[in-house]
Design a protein around this motif. Structure first.
Motif, PDB file in Angstrom:
ATOM      1  N   SER A 107       0.848  -1.191   0.000  1.00  0.00           N
ATOM      2  CA  SER A 107       0.000   0.000   0.000  1.00  0.00           C
ATOM      3  C   SER A 107       0.882   1.238   0.000  1.00  0.00           C
ATOM      4  O   SER A 107       1.955   1.258   0.607  1.00  0.00           O
ATOM      5  N   LYS A 108       0.440   2.286  -0.682  1.00  0.00           N
ATOM      6  CA  LYS A 108       1.144   3.566  -0.674  1.00  0.00           C
ATOM      7  C   LYS A 108       0.666   4.449   0.474  1.00  0.00           C
ATOM      8  O   LYS A 108       0.983   5.633   0.531  1.00  0.00           O
ATOM      9  N   PHE A 109      -0.073   3.832   1.370  1.00  0.00           N
ATOM     10  CA  PHE A 109      -0.586   4.508   2.561  1.00  0.00           C
ATOM     11  C   PHE A 109       0.027   3.828   3.783  1.00  0.00           C
ATOM     12  O   PHE A 109       0.069   2.599   3.864  1.00  0.00           O
ATOM     13  N   ALA A 110       0.528   4.623   4.714  1.00  0.00           N
ATOM     14  CA  ALA A 110       1.071   4.100   5.969  1.00  0.00           C
ATOM     15  C   ALA A 110       0.472   4.894   7.120  1.00  0.00           C
ATOM     16  O   ALA A 110       0.115   6.063   6.972  1.00  0.00           O
ATOM     17  N   PHE A 111       0.393   4.270   8.286  1.00  0.00           N
ATOM     18  CA  PHE A 111      -0.274   4.927   9.411  1.00  0.00           C
ATOM     19  C   PHE A 111       0.225   4.340  10.726  1.00  0.00           C
ATOM     20  O   PHE A 111       0.838   3.274  10.766  1.00  0.00           O
ATOM     21  N   THR A 112      -0.056   5.061  11.800  1.00  0.00           N
ATOM     22  CA  THR A 112       0.236   4.617  13.166  1.00  0.00           C
ATOM     23  C   THR A 112      -1.062   4.582  13.953  1.00  0.00           C
ATOM     24  O   THR A 112      -1.746   5.608  14.045  1.00  0.00           O
ATOM     25  N   CYS A 158      12.062  -3.085  12.531  1.00  0.00           N
ATOM     26  CA  CYS A 158      10.982  -2.256  11.998  1.00  0.00           C
ATOM     27  C   CYS A 158       9.616  -2.710  12.489  1.00  0.00           C
ATOM     28  O   CYS A 158       8.652  -1.953  12.454  1.00  0.00           O
ATOM     29  N   GLY A 159       9.533  -3.974  12.940  1.00  0.00           N
ATOM     30  CA  GLY A 159       8.262  -4.538  13.367  1.00  0.00           C
ATOM     31  C   GLY A 159       7.464  -5.102  12.212  1.00  0.00           C
ATOM     32  O   GLY A 159       7.450  -4.545  11.106  1.00  0.00           O
ATOM     33  N   GLU A 160       6.832  -6.235  12.433  1.00  0.00           N
ATOM     34  CA  GLU A 160       5.976  -6.872  11.430  1.00  0.00           C
ATOM     35  C   GLU A 160       4.695  -7.348  12.098  1.00  0.00           C
ATOM     36  O   GLU A 160       4.732  -7.990  13.156  1.00  0.00           O
ATOM     37  N   ILE A 161       3.558  -7.016  11.500  1.00  0.00           N
ATOM     38  CA  ILE A 161       2.247  -7.427  12.006  1.00  0.00           C
ATOM     39  C   ILE A 161       1.589  -8.306  10.950  1.00  0.00           C
ATOM     40  O   ILE A 161       1.247  -7.833   9.869  1.00  0.00           O
ATOM     41  N   ASP A 162       1.443  -9.584  11.237  1.00  0.00           N
ATOM     42  CA  ASP A 162       0.796 -10.517  10.315  1.00  0.00           C
ATOM     43  C   ASP A 162      -0.677 -10.629  10.696  1.00  0.00           C
ATOM     44  O   ASP A 162      -1.027 -11.284  11.679  1.00  0.00           O
ATOM     45  N   ILE A 163      -1.524  -9.978   9.914  1.00  0.00           N
ATOM     46  CA  ILE A 163      -2.955  -9.980  10.204  1.00  0.00           C
ATOM     47  C   ILE A 163      -3.545 -11.361   9.941  1.00  0.00           C
ATOM     48  O   ILE A 163      -4.330 -11.882  10.736  1.00  0.00           O
ATOM     49  N   MET A 164      -3.169 -11.964   8.824  1.00  0.00           N
ATOM     50  CA  MET A 164      -3.637 -13.304   8.478  1.00  0.00           C
ATOM     51  C   MET A 164      -2.602 -13.980   7.603  1.00  0.00           C
ATOM     52  O   MET A 164      -2.080 -13.383   6.664  1.00  0.00           O
ATOM     53  N   GLU A 165      -2.291 -15.215   7.924  1.00  0.00           N
ATOM     54  CA  GLU A 165      -1.488 -16.041   7.035  1.00  0.00           C
ATOM     55  C   GLU A 165      -1.974 -17.477   7.151  1.00  0.00           C
ATOM     56  O   GLU A 165      -2.456 -17.911   8.196  1.00  0.00           O
ATOM     57  N   HIS A 166      -1.850 -18.190   6.055  1.00  0.00           N
ATOM     58  CA  HIS A 166      -2.339 -19.567   6.002  1.00  0.00           C
ATOM     59  C   HIS A 166      -1.359 -20.406   5.195  1.00  0.00           C
ATOM     60  O   HIS A 166      -0.705 -19.910   4.281  1.00  0.00           O
ATOM     61  N   GLY A 167      -1.264 -21.674   5.566  1.00  0.00           N
ATOM     62  CA  GLY A 167      -0.454 -22.604   4.776  1.00  0.00           C
ATOM     63  C   GLY A 167       0.871 -22.963   5.396  1.00  0.00           C
ATOM     64  O   GLY A 167       1.595 -23.785   4.839  1.00  0.00           O
ATOM     65  N   ILE A 168       1.223 -22.359   6.519  1.00  0.00           N
ATOM     66  CA  ILE A 168       2.535 -22.630   7.131  1.00  0.00           C
ATOM     67  C   ILE A 168       2.389 -23.326   8.487  1.00  0.00           C
ATOM     68  O   ILE A 168       3.353 -23.430   9.241  1.00  0.00           O
ATOM     69  N   THR A 169       1.176 -23.812   8.799  1.00  0.00           N
ATOM     70  CA  THR A 169       0.935 -24.507  10.072  1.00  0.00           C
ATOM     71  C   THR A 169       0.250 -25.837   9.761  1.00  0.00           C
ATOM     72  O   THR A 169      -0.904 -26.049  10.137  1.00  0.00           O
ATOM     73  N   LEU A 243       5.403   3.512  15.252  1.00  0.00           N
ATOM     74  CA  LEU A 243       5.682   4.261  14.031  1.00  0.00           C
ATOM     75  C   LEU A 243       4.816   3.717  12.894  1.00  0.00           C
ATOM     76  O   LEU A 243       4.213   2.647  13.006  1.00  0.00           O
ATOM     77  N   ASP A 244       4.790   4.452  11.787  1.00  0.00           N
ATOM     78  CA  ASP A 244       3.946   4.075  10.649  1.00  0.00           C
ATOM     79  C   ASP A 244       4.263   2.669  10.124  1.00  0.00           C
ATOM     80  O   ASP A 244       5.427   2.270  10.031  1.00  0.00           O
ATOM     81  N   GLN A 245       3.187   1.965   9.740  1.00  0.00           N
ATOM     82  CA  GLN A 245       3.297   0.684   9.049  1.00  0.00           C
ATOM     83  C   GLN A 245       2.443   0.757   7.784  1.00  0.00           C
ATOM     84  O   GLN A 245       1.481   1.518   7.701  1.00  0.00           O
ATOM     85  N   TYR A 246       2.821  -0.064   6.781  1.00  0.00           N
ATOM     86  CA  TYR A 246       2.042  -0.129   5.548  1.00  0.00           C
ATOM     87  C   TYR A 246       1.569  -1.556   5.336  1.00  0.00           C
ATOM     88  O   TYR A 246       2.047  -2.500   5.978  1.00  0.00           O
ATOM     89  N   LEU A 247       0.609  -1.730   4.430  1.00  0.00           N
ATOM     90  CA  LEU A 247      -0.032  -3.018   4.197  1.00  0.00           C
ATOM     91  C   LEU A 247       0.623  -3.775   3.055  1.00  0.00           C
ATOM     92  O   LEU A 247       1.114  -3.175   2.091  1.00  0.00           O
ATOM     93  N   LEU A 248       0.604  -5.100   3.154  1.00  0.00           N
ATOM     94  CA  LEU A 248       1.066  -5.971   2.075  1.00  0.00           C
ATOM     95  C   LEU A 248       0.036  -7.068   1.855  1.00  0.00           C
ATOM     96  O   LEU A 248      -0.518  -7.623   2.813  1.00  0.00           O
ATOM     97  N   LEU A 249      -0.221  -7.395   0.583  1.00  0.00           N
ATOM     98  CA  LEU A 249      -1.093  -8.490   0.184  1.00  0.00           C
ATOM     99  C   LEU A 249      -0.316  -9.356  -0.789  1.00  0.00           C
ATOM    100  O   LEU A 249       0.229  -8.851  -1.776  1.00  0.00           O
ATOM    101  N   ASN A 250      -0.234 -10.671  -0.548  1.00  0.00           N
ATOM    102  CA  ASN A 250       0.534 -11.510  -1.466  1.00  0.00           C
ATOM    103  C   ASN A 250       0.205 -12.984  -1.269  1.00  0.00           C
ATOM    104  O   ASN A 250      -0.384 -13.388  -0.255  1.00  0.00           O
TER     105      ASN A 250
END
Length: 566
Positions: A107-112, A158-169, A243-250
């Motif tokens: 995302s080109k949007f970041a926020f705290t 930098c910190g990482e927040i995984d909102i949802m992930e599947h396939g690795i458990t 601090l600000d974080q941005y979103l990733l989808l993949n």
């Protein structure tokens, strides 16, 4: 997807959002950024960046096997839904040929601070790793949208927040989705993990949410919270989330997601919308009705009882004492109990407590200063693992016994089985002195103190020295002449009496026989009250809050019970 469905969907999510109010600490209600994916074709370039540059070494992390591309075959909008497609196809880029392609959107949007809602349907194919997640805007990462302009910090700082992930458990049941946080204190195979079961995963859309405040991060599935991250100590190691974080989808392929079947062709993640909420309206209201009081006091801890009200629904408390600080938060108007641990026995502490809200507005009566003295650490017989220096893997037995009228026999036994070459020294607290103890058997040592004064309080610890180290017990307070009967909760000699417990200014005692005398002792054996008149009403207004021993005499009978003064 038709607009009317999106309106209905928004209403349903908003309803779930309201249901989750009690499950999060701060409710964010103002929509500040979103993508509803209403226009067919390429993704909106104002909102999203394709991250395609390979990391150094030519492979993505975690042993993944895909190229990320900006091809329309890997990411596009169709009928109101974003589709990210992982495909089996030979693809050459940046000098490397790989057998799979996919898309990774920044995302080109970041926020705290705020709330993220993502309504998505994810693939469950073996070997796929769909993820909805966030990274610190300050990350240094090749090809990341913000890296060239804001990259100052490596992962995981930098910190990482995984909102949802599947396939690795793979060891989890079907339908399991995971949320996780990666910080300098726990990264890679992080322990900061929560998960839940999503019904009919792979076929149905679900709303994956993350609520992020200065106090905690809560993850929700379809509006129901299932995991909250709230470390007791928030610093750069545990909480790089200020601090600000941005979103990733993949969708990643292979690696920790496991072997990709030979018959794999394609897998699609569909995203109906991405929405970010914050509270835009400026909060100028300070916390009100801020109070603080001392609760239960032990030899090693002090309880603080805090309360305040605030229009945000949450109050932050900061407690400073002896060069240390603790942060806690509570719901508006609800008393918050904070236990200050690991304190020294028989020591006075000063606590400075401040209240504020998430915006930083401070209570008008900041800071409230409280004093509390920990109880003396009572010694007669027992087992402990507490140390004043070093550590104990198991602990130790201790015993203080008055011999005759003026001698005290002190016996300690080390229970740790991982120590060799053990010797012991008796430590006097004040003035400090160290005396060798005699070995009785195994790791049991004794020493007899002579010339003591009956009724005096002595304070001793034991140093166990061994190969390559030493461990020192807590200091124990002991009243010379004490048989430790005062440490028992209740005697059968005389038990048919009752009293107000807890009590405040007065103890009212009821008994079916006449009470001749009442005594109250503190937990280090000092008598603090004696009363032989009006024995059914005992004045305790001068006593500090805490636990005491109440002794009741009637002719040749005696009864002992514990009582709390508050």
């Amino acid at each position: 997807m038709q607009n009317i469905f999106k309106i209905v969907g928004f209403s349903i999510v908003f309803f779930c959002y309201q249901l989750a109010y009690s499950q999060v600490d701060v409710v964010y209600s103002d929509l500040v950024w979103s993508d509803e994916f209403d226009n067919n074709g390429a993704i909106n370039p104002s909102n999203w960046h394709h991250q395609t540059q390979l990391p150094t070494g030519g492979n993505w992390y975690n042993g993944e096997e895909q190229h990320y591309t900006n091809e329309l075959t890997n990411s596009f909008v169709e009928n109101g839904v974003l589709k990210i497609v992982a495909r089996k196809e030979v693809y050459n880029s940046q000098g490397y040929t790989k057998q799979y392609t996919s898309a990774r959107l920044n995302s080109k949007f970041a926020f705290t601070y705020g709330r993220v809602d993502i309504r998505a349907k994810i693939p469950t194919n073996q070997g796929t790793w769909p993820a909805l997640w966030m990274l610190g805007k300050n990350i240094i990462e090749p090809g990341g949208y913000f890296s060239s302009t804001h990259g100052t910090t490596s992962w995981p700082a930098c910190g990482e927040i995984d909102i949802m992930e599947h396939g690795i458990t793979s060891w989890q049941p079907a339908g399991y989705v995971q949320s996780a946080l990666h910080t300098p204190s726990s990264f890679g195979s992080t322990t900061n993990i929560g998960g839940t079961i999503a019904n009919n995963l792979g076929n149905d859309f679900h709303v994956y949410s993350m609520n992020w405040s200065p106090n905690q991060i809560t993850f929700l599935l379809d509006g129901v919270a299932f995991y909250t991250y709230n470390p007791a100590v928030k610093n750069a190691a545990t909480w790089p989330f200020n601090l600000d974080q941005y979103l990733l989808l993949n969708i990643a392929m292979g690696g920790v997601a496991g072997t990709i079947p030979s018959n794999f062709v394609a897998a699609t993640m569909e995203v109906d919308y991405v929405r970010v909420y914050q509270n835009v309206q400026v909060d100028n209201q300070i916390p009100l009705n801020f109070t603080a009081a001392v609760g239960t006091v032990t030899s090693s801890s002090v309880e603080l009882l805090l309360n305040a009200t605030d229009n945000s629904g949450t109050v932050n408390y900061n407690i400073v004492y002896g060069g240390n600080s603790i942060s806690a938060y509570g719901n508006s108007g609800v008393q918050k109990s904070v236990i200050i641990p690991n304190l020294t026995a028989d020591t006075n502490y000063t606590f400075s407590i401040s209240a504020s809200d998430a915006t930083g507005n401070n209570a008008l009566n900041n800071a409230i200063v409280l004093n509390a003295t920990t109880l003396g650490f009572v010694g007669c017989t027992g087992t402990s693992s507490e140390a004043s220096q070093g550590t104990f893997s198991t602990g130790y037995n201790y015993s203080f016994e008055t011999i005759g009228s003026n001698s005290v026999k002190v016996t300690f036994e080390l229970l740790d089985t991982d120590k060799v070459g053990v010797v012991a020294y008796l430590w006097r607290q004040s003035p400090f002195a160290e005396t060798p103890m005699s070995n009785v058997s195994g790791n049991r040592f004794t020493y007899t103190l002579t010339g003591q004064t009956s009724g005096a309080t002595i304070n001793y610890a034991v140093k166990f020295a061994y190969a390559n180290g030493m461990s020192v017990t807590r200091y124990f307070s002991y009243v010379v002449g004490n048989t430790c009967t005062l440490n028992q909760q209740e005697f059968d000699d005389f038990s048919n009496f009752s009293f107000t417990n807890p009590s405040h200014d007065f103890i009212s005692i009821a008994s079916d026989i006449t009470i001749d005398k009442v005594e109250i002792f503190n937990l280090i054996g000092n008598k603090v009250v004696t009363q032989t008149e009006n024995t059914n009403q005992i004045d305790v207004s001068s006593l500090s809050k805490g636990m005491y021993l109440l002794i009741v005499y009637s002719e040749h009978k005696k009864g002992i019970k514990k009582i709390i003064i508050n």
